[in-house]
Design an enzyme around this catalytic site. Structure first.
Site, PDB file in Angstrom:
ATOM      1  N   TYR A 104       1.241  -1.145   0.215  1.00 25.09           N
ATOM      2  CA  TYR A 104      -0.113   0.420   0.022  1.00 25.09           C
ATOM      3  C   TYR A 104       1.295   1.015  -0.228  1.00 25.09           C
ATOM      4  O   TYR A 104       0.329   2.105  -0.535  1.00 25.09           O
ATOM      5  CB  TYR A 104      -0.892   0.116   1.206  1.00 25.09           C
ATOM      6  CG  TYR A 104      -1.586   1.596   1.095  1.00 25.09           C
ATOM      7  CD1 TYR A 104      -2.406   1.596   0.658  1.00 25.09           C
ATOM      8  CD2 TYR A 104      -1.344   1.949   2.553  1.00 25.09           C
ATOM      9  CE1 TYR A 104      -3.192   2.865   1.044  1.00 25.09           C
ATOM     10  CE2 TYR A 104      -2.251   3.057   2.740  1.00 25.09           C
ATOM     11  CZ  TYR A 104      -2.613   3.830   1.993  1.00 25.09           C
ATOM     12  OH  TYR A 104      -3.178   4.822   2.160  1.00 25.09           O
TER      13      TYR A 104
ATOM     14  N   LYS B 167       1.180   4.111  -2.833  1.00 25.17           N
ATOM     15  CA  LYS B 167       1.013   5.521  -2.931  1.00 25.17           C
ATOM     16  C   LYS B 167       2.178   6.263  -3.127  1.00 25.17           C
ATOM     17  O   LYS B 167       2.039   7.741  -3.063  1.00 25.17           O
ATOM     18  CB  LYS B 167      -0.243   5.661  -1.375  1.00 25.17           C
ATOM     19  CG  LYS B 167      -0.527   5.243  -1.279  1.00 25.17           C
ATOM     20  CD  LYS B 167      -2.298   5.424  -2.335  1.00 25.17           C
ATOM     21  CE  LYS B 167      -2.797   7.175  -1.749  1.00 25.17           C
ATOM     22  NZ  LYS B 167      -4.129   7.110  -2.696  1.00 25.17           N
TER      23      LYS B 167
END
Length: 298
Positions: A176, A180
């Site tokens: 994750y 990002k």
């Protein structure tokens, strides 16, 4: 409901696209933009969720102009079809918020999309990168403003350059964070390569009241659950403010808009110094080249 902490101008005549606007922070961003007169392009994987989001927005902005479109970031074919449709129509696109994302932080199993990419990598980064690359002629001609929603985890982890899709040793949190951070670096390179558009970065803080990471809520002790979700961390309406500030700030860009509280966890939005890991010029070029390569070959 208009934002309390960010002064949003009259947006009558502006056209705004917000990804991930069917719930959570994205819904609140779209709600504020619609309340200030913007015509909202609302993409959704599920028509039912899209219709529900439109109804929610019209509870506080009855005159909102909203068009529901089909978009699934987990399918690059869907991204291309969506973007090509907008480009073919040729209508201006004044505001773009890259907000959609997933955070399967509790998963121990690596998930792969139909296109063959790790799920966080495609949803949070590659799908958005392809969307921008496909819409770039329209964004340039519209002199668009773009707000790119990052994450507070970029303060801890950057792009996993040696294994960006975590094929060897999977960690959902690292996947994750890497995805990002990759999107943020891509945005900074976009700002350099497309001076006709204004690109700013933002992040919402910690927002466990949304559906993005239910595992976070599950790990909070019951005795402090309501206080933590409602007071200690950012509620969705306040978490929308950094993106709204990114769309409206007049400070030299790219600006980094984030919650103003301790450790950027919560609080009203303000412009802050960007995380150190997002100041990597070489990384920005590398991630741009990677996005272009994957977007044209997948």
């Amino acid at each position: 409901m208009p934002s309390r902490g960010v002064v949003v101008p009259d947006l009558d005549g502006a056209r705004a696209l917000v990804t991930g606007a069917t719930s959570g922070v994205g819904l609140e961003i779209a709600r504020v933009l619609a309340a200030h007169g913007a015509h909202i392009v609302l993409p959704a994987r599920s028509r039912a969720k899209g219709e529900s989001a439109i109804a929610a927005i019209r509870e506080t902005a009855p005159a909102a102009r909203i068009e529901l479109r089909d978009l699934d970031l987990v399918s690059l074919a869907s991204v291309r079809e969506f973007a090509n449709g907008l480009v073919a129509e040729g209508l201006p696109l004044d505001l773009l918020v890259l907000n959609a994302g997933i955070a399967r932080v509790g998963d121990r199993t690596r998930e792969v999309t139909e296109d063959g990419f790790e799920l966080h990598f495609q949803t949070n980064f590659l799908g958005h990168a392809l969307l921008v690359l496909s819409l770039l002629p329209l964004l340039r001609s519209s002199h668009a403003r773009i707000a790119v929603q990052g994450s507070i985890v970029s303060a801890l982890y950057g792009v996993s350059w040696d294994d960006p899709q975590f094929t060897r040793r999977y960690s959902a949190l690292r996947a994750y964070a890497s995805s990002k951070s990759a999107l943020a670096l891509f945005a900074l390179e976009l700002a350099r390569r497309a001076p006709e558009v204004r690109v700013d970065l933002c992040h919402p803080g910690v927002v466990p009241a949304t559906a993005i990471a239910p595992e976070i809520r599950a790990r909070v002790a019951p005795a402090i659950h309501d206080f933590a979700v409602g007071r200690l961390w950012n509620p969705p309406a306040q978490a929308a403010e950094p993106a709204l500030l990114a769309l409206t700030t007049d400070v030299p860009g790219p600006a980094f808009c984030a919650p103003g509280g301790l450790l950027q966890v919560s609080g009203p939005a303000r412009v802050r110094p960007a995380f150190r890991r997002l100041s990597d010029l070489d990384g920005s070029r590398r991630i741009w080249d990677l996005a272009q390569k994957l977007a044209t070959t997948a």
